[in-house]
Design a protein around this motif. Structure first.
Motif, PDB file in Angstrom:
ATOM      1  N   GLN A  51     -87.601  -2.944 -18.135  1.00 54.38           N
ATOM      2  CA  GLN A  51     -88.987  -2.937 -18.610  1.00 54.38           C
ATOM      3  C   GLN A  51     -89.141  -2.056 -19.851  1.00 54.38           C
ATOM      4  N   GLN A  52     -88.420  -0.947 -19.925  1.00 54.77           N
ATOM      5  CA  GLN A  52     -88.559  -0.023 -21.052  1.00 54.77           C
ATOM      6  C   GLN A  52     -87.790  -0.483 -22.298  1.00 54.77           C
ATOM      7  N   ASN A  53     -86.613  -1.123 -22.118  1.00 60.67           N
ATOM      8  CA  ASN A  53     -85.721  -1.360 -23.251  1.00 60.67           C
ATOM      9  C   ASN A  53     -85.608  -2.807 -23.719  1.00 60.67           C
ATOM     10  N   TYR A  54     -86.104  -3.762 -22.946  1.00 66.84           N
ATOM     11  CA  TYR A  54     -85.911  -5.169 -23.292  1.00 66.84           C
ATOM     12  C   TYR A  54     -87.249  -5.890 -23.349  1.00 66.84           C
ATOM     13  N   HIS A  55     -87.364  -6.800 -24.331  1.00 71.29           N
ATOM     14  CA  HIS A  55     -88.641  -7.471 -24.566  1.00 71.29           C
ATOM     15  C   HIS A  55     -88.416  -8.948 -24.881  1.00 71.29           C
ATOM     16  N   GLN A  56     -89.516  -9.678 -24.896  1.00 67.54           N
ATOM     17  CA  GLN A  56     -89.462 -11.108 -25.198  1.00 67.54           C
ATOM     18  C   GLN A  56     -88.804 -11.318 -26.553  1.00 67.54           C
ATOM     19  N   GLY A  57     -87.875 -12.286 -26.618  1.00 72.35           N
ATOM     20  CA  GLY A  57     -87.167 -12.585 -27.859  1.00 72.35           C
ATOM     21  C   GLY A  57     -85.807 -11.913 -27.960  1.00 72.35           C
ATOM     22  N   ASP A  58     -85.551 -10.911 -27.124  1.00 71.17           N
ATOM     23  CA  ASP A  58     -84.245 -10.233 -27.155  1.00 71.17           C
ATOM     24  C   ASP A  58     -83.169 -11.138 -26.575  1.00 71.17           C
ATOM     25  N   ARG A  59     -82.003 -11.119 -27.210  1.00 73.61           N
ATOM     26  CA  ARG A  59     -80.837 -11.822 -26.676  1.00 73.61           C
ATOM     27  C   ARG A  59     -80.018 -10.803 -25.906  1.00 73.61           C
ATOM     28  N   VAL A  60     -79.660 -11.165 -24.673  1.00 72.55           N
ATOM     29  CA  VAL A  60     -79.003 -10.218 -23.776  1.00 72.55           C
ATOM     30  C   VAL A  60     -77.808 -10.859 -23.077  1.00 72.55           C
ATOM     31  N   LEU A  61     -76.935  -9.987 -22.618  1.00 70.17           N
ATOM     32  CA  LEU A  61     -75.820 -10.381 -21.769  1.00 70.17           C
ATOM     33  C   LEU A  61     -76.121  -9.813 -20.393  1.00 70.17           C
ATOM     34  N   LEU A  62     -76.216 -10.709 -19.395  1.00 73.11           N
ATOM     35  CA  LEU A  62     -76.594 -10.319 -18.038  1.00 73.11           C
ATOM     36  C   LEU A  62     -75.418 -10.492 -17.092  1.00 73.11           C
ATOM     37  N   VAL A  63     -75.214  -9.525 -16.217  1.00 71.32           N
ATOM     38  CA  VAL A  63     -74.204  -9.616 -15.170  1.00 71.32           C
ATOM     39  C   VAL A  63     -74.933  -9.388 -13.860  1.00 71.32           C
ATOM     40  N   GLY A  64     -74.724 -10.280 -12.885  1.00 72.30           N
ATOM     41  CA  GLY A  64     -75.422 -10.114 -11.620  1.00 72.30           C
ATOM     42  C   GLY A  64     -75.000 -11.143 -10.594  1.00 72.30           C
ATOM     43  N   ARG A  65     -75.818 -11.241  -9.548  1.00 73.36           N
ATOM     44  CA  ARG A  65     -75.576 -12.174  -8.443  1.00 73.36           C
ATOM     45  C   ARG A  65     -76.562 -13.339  -8.550  1.00 73.36           C
ATOM     46  N   LEU A  66     -76.044 -14.533  -8.421  1.00 72.93           N
ATOM     47  CA  LEU A  66     -76.888 -15.716  -8.475  1.00 72.93           C
ATOM     48  C   LEU A  66     -77.248 -16.129  -7.062  1.00 72.93           C
ATOM     49  N   GLY A  67     -78.540 -16.361  -6.833  1.00 76.59           N
ATOM     50  CA  GLY A  67     -79.002 -16.756  -5.499  1.00 76.59           C
ATOM     51  C   GLY A  67     -79.960 -17.924  -5.587  1.00 76.59           C
ATOM     52  N   MET A  68     -80.119 -18.619  -4.468  1.00 73.21           N
ATOM     53  CA  MET A  68     -81.053 -19.741  -4.362  1.00 73.21           C
ATOM     54  C   MET A  68     -82.140 -19.365  -3.371  1.00 73.21           C
ATOM     55  N   HIS A  69     -83.397 -19.622  -3.735  1.00 72.88           N
ATOM     56  CA  HIS A  69     -84.533 -19.304  -2.883  1.00 72.88           C
ATOM     57  C   HIS A  69     -85.381 -20.555  -2.681  1.00 72.88           C
ATOM     58  N   THR A  70     -85.898 -20.709  -1.488  1.00 74.37           N
ATOM     59  CA  THR A  70     -86.763 -21.838  -1.170  1.00 74.37           C
ATOM     60  C   THR A  70     -88.212 -21.383  -1.280  1.00 74.37           C
ATOM     61  N   GLU A  80     -89.385  -8.555 -13.059  1.00 76.57           N
ATOM     62  CA  GLU A  80     -89.097  -9.979 -13.129  1.00 76.57           C
ATOM     63  C   GLU A  80     -89.325 -10.440 -14.557  1.00 76.57           C
ATOM     64  N   MET A  81     -88.477 -11.351 -15.013  1.00 71.95           N
ATOM     65  CA  MET A  81     -88.627 -11.941 -16.346  1.00 71.95           C
ATOM     66  C   MET A  81     -87.973 -13.308 -16.332  1.00 71.95           C
ATOM     67  N   LEU A  82     -88.279 -14.110 -17.326  1.00 71.25           N
ATOM     68  CA  LEU A  82     -87.652 -15.417 -17.481  1.00 71.25           C
ATOM     69  C   LEU A  82     -86.732 -15.364 -18.687  1.00 71.25           C
ATOM     70  N   VAL A  83     -85.557 -15.967 -18.539  1.00 75.24           N
ATOM     71  CA  VAL A  83     -84.616 -16.081 -19.648  1.00 75.24           C
ATOM     72  C   VAL A  83     -84.312 -17.554 -19.859  1.00 75.24           C
ATOM     73  N   GLN A 138     -91.954  -7.961 -16.389  1.00 73.86           N
ATOM     74  CA  GLN A 138     -93.112  -7.460 -15.658  1.00 73.86           C
ATOM     75  C   GLN A 138     -92.633  -6.490 -14.580  1.00 73.86           C
ATOM     76  N   LEU A 139     -93.065  -5.235 -14.671  1.00 74.01           N
ATOM     77  CA  LEU A 139     -92.685  -4.204 -13.709  1.00 74.01           C
ATOM     78  C   LEU A 139     -93.768  -4.086 -12.645  1.00 74.01           C
ATOM     79  N   ARG A 140     -93.356  -4.069 -11.388  1.00 70.30           N
ATOM     80  CA  ARG A 140     -94.273  -3.821 -10.276  1.00 70.30           C
ATOM     81  C   ARG A 140     -93.520  -3.021  -9.225  1.00 70.30           C
ATOM     82  N   TYR A 141     -94.204  -2.625  -8.176  1.00 68.58           N
ATOM     83  CA  TYR A 141     -93.596  -1.803  -7.127  1.00 68.58           C
ATOM     84  C   TYR A 141     -93.838  -2.444  -5.761  1.00 68.58           C
ATOM     85  N   THR A 142     -92.854  -2.316  -4.883  1.00 67.19           N
ATOM     86  CA  THR A 142     -92.995  -2.817  -3.516  1.00 67.19           C
ATOM     87  C   THR A 142     -93.816  -1.818  -2.708  1.00 67.19           C
TER      88      THR A 142
END
Length: 168
Positions: free
Chosen positions: A58-77, A27-30, A15-19
């Protein structure tokens, strides 16, 4: 440094949105297995992409796609309506790569195969017997086998020590 590499399947369309500052956010769920056993429960994780990464996701990835993600893991309350606070993990994507949709759920990376080596057959030429004349029991060789080891070395001329040469 906080860095996480994750292989997962997208289970919610990005889901693409703007600040308010017009910055793109996706944002998406994996979903990925909690362990390597097939019968274990799958884990769901929220993934966020910012700026150019957000529009690319948002343009190149969709539900059902298998992906390799690299990033920072964070915890939010998060404050829940029930009156308590809940901690949630979130991955902020820095790189994403498609693994294709044909990967089985029990994916294991391919092992490098060993090339098959063809060993040529070796034929040995026929040998001709060599006859050796018998030696008499009182035979003494007239010439000793040569010794190629150097037993003496030429003298090395002594040099005066250099006064500018300071040993360290």
């Amino acid at each position: 440094m906080n860095s996480c590499v994750l292989m997962a399947e997208i289970i919610q369309e990005p889901q693409l949105r703007y600040t308010a500052e017009n910055l793109a956010i996706t944002e998406m769920l994996v979903q990925f297995p909690n362990s390597q056993r097939a019968e274990d429960q799958l884990v769901t994780l929220k993934v966020v992409g910012w700026g150019n990464m957000a529009t690319e996701i948002q343009q190149n990835y969709h539900q059902g796609d298998r992906v390799l993600l690299v990033g920072r893991l964070g915890m939010h309350t998060v404050d829940r309506q029930e009156g308590f606070k809940e901690k949630r993990a979130e991955l902020t994507v820095q790189q994403i790569q498609s693994l294709g949709n044909t990967v089985p759920s029990s994916f294991t990376p391919p092992q490098p195969s060993q090339p098959e080596v063809q060993i040529p057959s070796v034929t040995t030429p026929p040998t001709t017997p060599v006859s050796v004349a018998p030696q008499p029991s009182n035979f003494v060789p007239t010439q000793a086998a040569p010794n190629f080891e150097r037993t003496s070395y030429p003298p090395v001329p002594e040099q005066e020590p250099d006064p500018d040469d300071i040993p360290f």
